[in-house]
Design an enzyme around this catalytic site. Structure first.
Site, mmCIF file in Angstrom:
data_model
loop_
_atom_site.group_PDB
_atom_site.id
_atom_site.type_symbol
_atom_site.label_atom_id
_atom_site.label_comp_id
_atom_site.label_asym_id
_atom_site.label_seq_id
_atom_site.Cartn_x
_atom_site.Cartn_y
_atom_site.Cartn_z
ATOM 1 N N ASN A 1 6.433 -4.537 -1.458
ATOM 2 C CA ASN A 1 5.888 -5.436 -1.684
ATOM 3 C C ASN A 1 6.764 -7.331 -1.093
ATOM 4 O O ASN A 1 5.788 -7.888 -0.709
ATOM 5 C CB ASN A 1 5.981 -5.789 -3.381
ATOM 6 C CG ASN A 1 5.130 -6.542 -3.831
ATOM 7 O OD1 ASN A 1 4.151 -6.617 -3.964
ATOM 8 N ND2 ASN A 1 6.102 -7.775 -4.561
ATOM 9 N N ALA B 1 -0.612 -10.334 -0.980
ATOM 10 C CA ALA B 1 -0.538 -11.484 -0.015
ATOM 11 C C ALA B 1 -1.404 -12.316 -0.452
ATOM 12 O O ALA B 1 -1.948 -13.499 -0.780
ATOM 13 C CB ALA B 1 -1.176 -10.651 1.260
ATOM 14 N N ALA C 1 -0.764 -5.367 3.720
ATOM 15 C CA ALA C 1 0.008 -4.175 4.539
ATOM 16 C C ALA C 1 -0.150 -3.408 5.603
ATOM 17 O O ALA C 1 0.233 -3.336 6.181
ATOM 18 C CB ALA C 1 0.619 -3.717 3.159
ATOM 19 N N HIS D 1 3.045 3.203 -1.984
ATOM 20 C CA HIS D 1 3.701 1.867 -0.582
ATOM 21 C C HIS D 1 2.795 1.812 1.050
ATOM 22 O O HIS D 1 2.709 2.138 2.693
ATOM 23 C CB HIS D 1 4.812 1.792 0.274
ATOM 24 C CG HIS D 1 5.566 2.204 -0.939
ATOM 25 N ND1 HIS D 1 6.640 2.184 -1.022
ATOM 26 C CD2 HIS D 1 5.472 1.179 -2.222
ATOM 27 C CE1 HIS D 1 7.902 2.265 -2.305
ATOM 28 N NE2 HIS D 1 6.759 1.171 -2.725
HETATM 29 C C1 LIG Z 1 1.938 1.383 -8.946
HETATM 30 C C2 LIG Z 1 2.369 0.772 -7.852
HETATM 31 C C3 LIG Z 1 3.969 1.015 -7.475
HETATM 32 C C4 LIG Z 1 4.616 -0.009 -6.746
HETATM 33 N N1 LIG Z 1 5.718 -0.271 -6.872
HETATM 34 C C5 LIG Z 1 6.709 -0.943 -6.335
HETATM 35 C C6 LIG Z 1 7.612 -1.055 -5.954
HETATM 36 O O1 LIG Z 1 8.363 -0.926 -6.950
HETATM 37 N N2 LIG Z 1 8.520 -2.184 -4.782
HETATM 38 C C7 LIG Z 1 7.356 -2.777 -4.456
HETATM 39 O O2 LIG Z 1 7.967 -2.973 -2.923
HETATM 40 N N3 LIG Z 1 6.121 -2.556 -3.750
HETATM 41 C C8 LIG Z 1 5.609 -1.361 -4.510
HETATM 42 N N4 LIG Z 1 4.336 -1.030 -4.752
HETATM 43 C C9 LIG Z 1 3.700 -1.033 -3.330
HETATM 44 C C10 LIG Z 1 3.525 -2.559 -3.333
HETATM 45 O O3 LIG Z 1 2.794 -3.023 -5.027
HETATM 46 C C11 LIG Z 1 1.853 -3.121 -2.744
HETATM 47 O O4 LIG Z 1 2.962 -2.871 -0.973
HETATM 48 C C12 LIG Z 1 1.594 -4.130 -2.055
HETATM 49 O O5 LIG Z 1 1.562 -5.037 -3.689
HETATM 50 C C13 LIG Z 1 0.463 -4.344 -1.616
HETATM 51 O O6 LIG Z 1 0.015 -5.883 -1.289
HETATM 52 P P1 LIG Z 1 -1.686 -5.483 -0.611
HETATM 53 O O7 LIG Z 1 -1.865 -7.687 -0.418
HETATM 54 O O8 LIG Z 1 -1.379 -5.802 0.288
HETATM 55 O O9 LIG Z 1 -2.455 -5.758 -0.801
HETATM 56 P P2 LIG Z 1 -2.401 -5.680 -3.030
HETATM 57 O O10 LIG Z 1 -1.693 -6.140 -4.061
HETATM 58 O O11 LIG Z 1 -3.018 -3.955 -3.603
HETATM 59 O O12 LIG Z 1 -3.973 -6.161 -3.028
HETATM 60 C C14 LIG Z 1 -5.407 -6.006 -2.920
HETATM 61 C C15 LIG Z 1 -6.304 -6.892 -3.813
HETATM 62 O O13 LIG Z 1 -7.442 -6.464 -3.292
HETATM 63 C C16 LIG Z 1 -8.276 -6.430 -3.946
HETATM 64 N N5 LIG Z 1 -9.753 -6.100 -3.414
HETATM 65 C C17 LIG Z 1 -10.098 -4.963 -2.987
HETATM 66 N N6 LIG Z 1 -10.790 -4.866 -2.150
HETATM 67 C C18 LIG Z 1 -11.996 -5.808 -2.983
HETATM 68 C C19 LIG Z 1 -13.329 -5.863 -2.352
HETATM 69 N N7 LIG Z 1 -13.721 -5.974 -1.737
HETATM 70 N N8 LIG Z 1 -13.194 -8.059 -3.155
HETATM 71 C C20 LIG Z 1 -12.483 -8.739 -3.702
HETATM 72 N N9 LIG Z 1 -10.810 -7.759 -4.065
HETATM 73 C C21 LIG Z 1 -10.879 -6.146 -3.059
HETATM 74 C C22 LIG Z 1 -8.158 -5.333 -4.557
HETATM 75 O O14 LIG Z 1 -8.201 -5.232 -6.309
HETATM 76 C C23 LIG Z 1 -6.565 -5.603 -4.959
HETATM 77 O O15 LIG Z 1 -6.029 -7.210 -6.153
HETATM 78 C C24 LIG Z 1 3.663 -0.602 -5.913
HETATM 79 C C25 LIG Z 1 2.081 -0.043 -5.394
HETATM 80 C C26 LIG Z 1 1.518 0.792 -6.809
HETATM 81 C C27 LIG Z 1 0.252 0.487 -6.536
#
Ligand SMILES: Cc1cc2nc3c(=O)[nH]c(=O)nc-3n(C[C@H](O)[C@H](O)[C@H](O)COP(=O)(O)OP(=O)(O)OC[C@H]3O[C@@H](n4cnc5c(N)ncnc54)[C@H](O)[C@@H]3O)c2cc1C
Length: 569
Positions: A550, A24, A538, A504
């Protein structure tokens, strides 16, 4: 996972500070800085992946980065609860692009009823018709066009061509044809149950992550966008009800970033953890942990959801092995409705893959995974009892008896698939996976593991029965899948011991109406009752969609970016 603030920090002013450069966060950084008058700061705790230096394992169209510990937060979670299950390592990204840089690259939208359900739950403006334009605009679908698809967005989406499918996927398709399950060529536009070709992030040559798609050279060159990686948000600064910014620890020292708005995008486990540590949450919990209550919002950290999985493994015989040099991961999936009382349409999936990891032994392992796509169970993220830096994560995956029944039913469906003649001729004896730590030690990409797995794989091809013995060592003690399923009590015990969350994570700061006492943010992502603070990852999902998360997170970030820019105008 934030600690105490340091002293004498530098002070900088921005319009928007985005905390977390994950799926995001990268979208928001791009969209908000597209308006040149907005000064935007993006903070990511992991390493950066600028276009000229994206690591090879992140670019790899087979998701090799999945197993690289350098891109992961060292956090653990309980599949059930603190008292009922051990704290196992969790998959949570710590790298620019977040989950999109390490995920399995499956890009499913879920089904329209997911978003209509969000709207019905109080997330006004998030029904299917309202979210579809964002799904369309964010993608460049390389296979499908028409009113449900986009061709000009930053994220390429494709499917493996049927003639490139490995033998196992082709065999599963024959089973589907024989049993009357339709083939779903476009799972993001045709929402029936059936055997579908999985949409994948990126062209055949490489992965498209949120970082590569949204933080391009041109975007990074914007003078009004500052990106700081290997920096950790430590603490919010508040002035009464107004969040005025954040204190950040960078490699160069501490920084106070003052901002009109602070947007938290740390993912559905670390966002609620961060808010709780800032005194934003359930007052009872905060007081019990000695945290000063700065804003009472009971829902923070509740409503944790995930897709629960079990795994069935079998030795993939030579005729079933995926051809080199294909780097396909998952190719197809069965989307189905359990039909159990309380279950909704398309509440389950049965995923299959011909390659369990990067190495040679994993190319000889067939993997069948029943998944709950519409979980009824709810878990939580809370402050840890030991006062440590990581949250207490309890998925409570079997909190609902329905989920237990659906997984048991899913194992029976997996048995039907693996014993179907089209599939059975490609594999050895199927087992319900249990001792996966026996295999996990080979996941580290090292020359030694490469050599060892190559040697074992060669022997598996040559020595009759060895493949079944190797796989048997990863199975539940006492026999194969068929034997396990003949004993109802053993199945229940097996599920309790082996059910797994699959990264997820969602729902822990859910959107809802401002009158809803358990909603954390309003439909614009604003934390209810505070000024200047949003959540846009998420965490805000009211329910997890019936597809991987994702692509829905990209949609959420696009839609909330648009709402922020519109409010400015
Ligand atoms: C191994 C794995 C496989 C997956 N496979 C799939 C798939 O095949 N298909 C699919 O749709 N989804 C998949 N997912 C799920 C999908 O990647 C997540 O739903 C999505 O990335 C969530 O997005 P987000 O922005 O909410 O969080 P994230 O993408 O997790 O981003 C959060 C970010 O915040 C950063 N952060 C946290 N705390 C701090 C802080 N205090 N200061 C600075 N930065 C910080 C973290 O380092 C991270 O980079 C998978 C996830 C993983 C981990």
């Amino acid at each position: 996972m934030s600690g105490a603030a340091a002293t004498t920090p530098a002070v900088q002013d921005y319009d928007y500070v985005i905390l977390g450069g994950g799926t995001a966060g990268c979208v928001l950084a791009n969209r908000l800085s597209a308006r040149s008058t907005n000064r935007v700061l993006l903070i990511e705790s992991g390493l950066d992946t600028p276009p000229e230096a994206v690591p090879a394992d992140i670019l790899d169209p087979y998701p090799s980065s999945y197993v690289n510990p350098a891109y992961r937060w060292p956090i653990r979670g309980h599949a059930l609860t603190l008292s009922d299950s051990p704290a196992n390592p969790l998959l949570h990204a710590q790298v620019m692009g977040g989950g999109s840089s390490i995920m399995g690259m499956i890009m499913l939208r879920g089904v329209p009823a997911d978003y209509d359900g969000w709207e019905a739950a109080g997330a006004r403006g998030w029904g299917w018709d309202a979210v579809l334009p964002y799904f369309r605009d964010l993608e460049n679908d390389l296979d499908f066009d028409g009113p449900l698809h986009g061709r000009a967005g930053p994220t390429e989406i494709r499917r493996h061509r049927m003639h490139d499918w490995p033998p196992l996927a082709k065999a599963a398709n024959q089973v589907a044809e024989r049993t009357g399950a339709p083939f779903i060529a476009d799972m993001n536009g045709d929402f029936r149950d059936g055997h579908g070709a999985l949409p994948i992030a990126g062209p055949t040559s490489h992965r498209t992550s949120s970082a590569t798609a949204y933080l391009t050279r041109e975007v990074r060159a914007r003078k009004n966008l500052t990106i700081v990686a290997r920096a950790q948000a430590q603490a919010l600064t508040l002035d009464g009800r107004k969040v005025t910014g954040v204190r950040v620890r960078t490699l160069e020292g501490d920084l106070v970033a003052r901002a009109r708005e602070t947007i938290v995008t740390m993912g559905a486990l670390l966002t609620p953890d961060f808010l709780l540590r800032q005194g934003i949450g359930d007052p009872t919990q905060l007081k019990a942990h000695g945290v000063e209550v700065r804003h009472a919002r009971t829902g923070v950290g509740t409503n944790l959801q995930n897709h629960a999985a079990l795994v069935v493994l079998a030795h993939l015989r030579k005729a079933g092995v995926q051809r080199r040099p294909q780097r396909n991961h998952n190719n197809t999936i069965f989307r189905y409705s359990s039909g159990l009382p309380g279950g909704v349409e398309s509440d389950m999936a049965l995923a299959l893959s011909s390659r369990a990891s990067w190495h040679a032994v994993a190319r000889r392992i067939a993997n069948f995974s029943p998944l709950i796509m519409a979980p009824a169970s709810r878990g939580s993220v809370s402050l840890p009892p030991d006062g440590g830096p990581a949250p207490l994560v309890e998925f409570n995956l079997l909190g609902s008896a329905l989920d237990q029944s659906r997984l048991a039913d899913g194992l029976h469906r997996a048995l039907a698939l693996v014993t179907a003649p089209e599939v059975a001729c490609l594999i050895g004896r199927p087992v319900a996976a249990s001792r996966l730590q026996n295999a996990a030690r080979f996941n580290a990409v090292t020359p030694m593991n490469r050599m060892r797995t190559h040697a074992i794989a060669t022997l598996m091809d040559l020595v009759p029965g060895l493949g079944d013995w190797v796989i048997g060592n990863m199975g539940a003690p006492g026999g194969g899948l068929a034997e396990l399923l003949s004993d109802k009590d053993a199945v229940a015990d097996y599920i309790r011991a082996n059910v797994t969350p699959i990264a997820h994570h969602s729902g822990t700061c859910r959107m809802g109406a401002i009158e809803d006492p358990l909603a954390v943010v309003d439909p614009q992502g604003r934390v209810i009752g505070l000024d200047g603070l949003r959540v846009a990852d998420a965490s805000v999902m009211p329910t997890t969609p019936r597809g991987n998360t994702n692509l829905p997170v990209l949609m959420i970030a696009e839609k909330l970016s648009a709402a922020i820019l519109e409010a400015q105008a």
